[in-house]
Design a protein around this motif. Structure first.
Motif, PDB file in Angstrom:
ATOM      1  N   LYS A  55      47.662  78.725 111.194  1.00 14.34           N
ATOM      2  CA  LYS A  55      47.565  79.716 112.266  1.00 14.34           C
ATOM      3  C   LYS A  55      46.335  79.451 113.128  1.00 14.34           C
ATOM      4  CE  LYS A  55      47.319  84.745 112.900  1.00 14.34           C
ATOM      5  NZ  LYS A  55      46.016  85.015 113.459  1.00 14.34           N
ATOM      6  N   LYS A  56      45.198  79.251 112.485  1.00 15.43           N
ATOM      7  CA  LYS A  56      43.955  79.034 113.234  1.00 15.43           C
ATOM      8  C   LYS A  56      44.006  77.727 114.020  1.00 15.43           C
ATOM      9  CE  LYS A  56      42.066  82.809 112.119  1.00 15.43           C
ATOM     10  NZ  LYS A  56      42.044  83.871 113.112  1.00 15.43           N
ATOM     11  N   GLU A  59      45.765  78.412 117.102  1.00 14.43           N
ATOM     12  CA  GLU A  59      45.068  79.324 118.014  1.00 14.43           C
ATOM     13  C   GLU A  59      43.875  78.674 118.707  1.00 14.43           C
ATOM     14  OE1 GLU A  59      45.790  83.707 116.028  1.00 14.43           O
ATOM     15  OE2 GLU A  59      43.959  82.615 115.528  1.00 14.43           O
ATOM     16  N   TRP A  63      42.484  78.900 122.690  1.00 15.38           N
ATOM     17  CA  TRP A  63      41.223  79.552 123.037  1.00 15.38           C
ATOM     18  C   TRP A  63      40.345  78.615 123.862  1.00 15.38           C
ATOM     19  CZ3 TRP A  63      39.606  81.925 117.668  1.00 15.38           C
ATOM     20  CH2 TRP A  63      40.533  82.917 117.302  1.00 15.38           C
TER      21      TRP A  63
END
Length: 117
Positions: A55-56, A59, A63
Motif C-alpha cells: 500500500k505504501k 502511495e 505523493w
C-alpha cells in the motif's frame, strides 16, 4: 518508527512545495528530496512483506508526483535525484535507493567509522 519516518518524508515534501532551496542544512532542494525518499523507503521497510508495504509503495510515488506538481505550479525550479528518476542513487557506505518506488537496498558492507571510511 514507520509512521514517524513517513511523517518526516511528508514534512520534507511540504517544505519542497514552498521553499525554493529546500532545507538549507541538507544542502539544497535536491538533497532535501533525497532525504524525503530515504524517509519513505525506510518507513516501508518496517512493514516489509505485508499488505501495508504494498500500500505504501503505491502511495509514496503519487505523493511525490503531487508535491513536484505543487512545486512547479508555484514557479519553483524543478528538482530530481542526481541522475534523474530512472537511475538508482548510490549511498556512500553501499546500497542504493530507487527514486521511482521509493525502495532501498543496503549493502552488506557497513561504514564503521562514518561515510568516508
Amino acid at each position: 518508527a514507520a509512521p514517524l519516518l513517513q511523517n518526516a518524508g511528508l514534512a520534507l515534501l511540504n517544505i519542497l512545495e514552498s521553499e525554493s532551496a529546500g532545507v538549507a542544512d541538507f544542502g539544497g532542494a535536491n538533497e532535501t528530496l533525497l532525504a524525503a525518499l530515504e524517509a519513505f523507503a525506510s518507513s516501508a521497510r518496517y512493514s516489509e512483506g505485508t499488505w501495508m508495504e504494498r500500500k505504501k509503495l503505491s502511495e509514496y510515488p503519487s505523493w511525490l508526483r503531487h508535491s513536484l506538481f505543487q512545486r512547479s505550479s508555484r514557479g519553483l525550479p524543478p528538482i530530481a535525484p542526481p541522475m534523474g528518476w530512472d537511475h538508482r542513487v548510490s549511498w556512500e557506505c553501499g546500497g542504493w535507493i530507487d527514486p521511482k518506488t521509493p525502495t532501498m537496498t543496503e549493502s552488506r558492507r557497513r561504514c564503521l567509522d562514518g561515510p568516508s571510511a
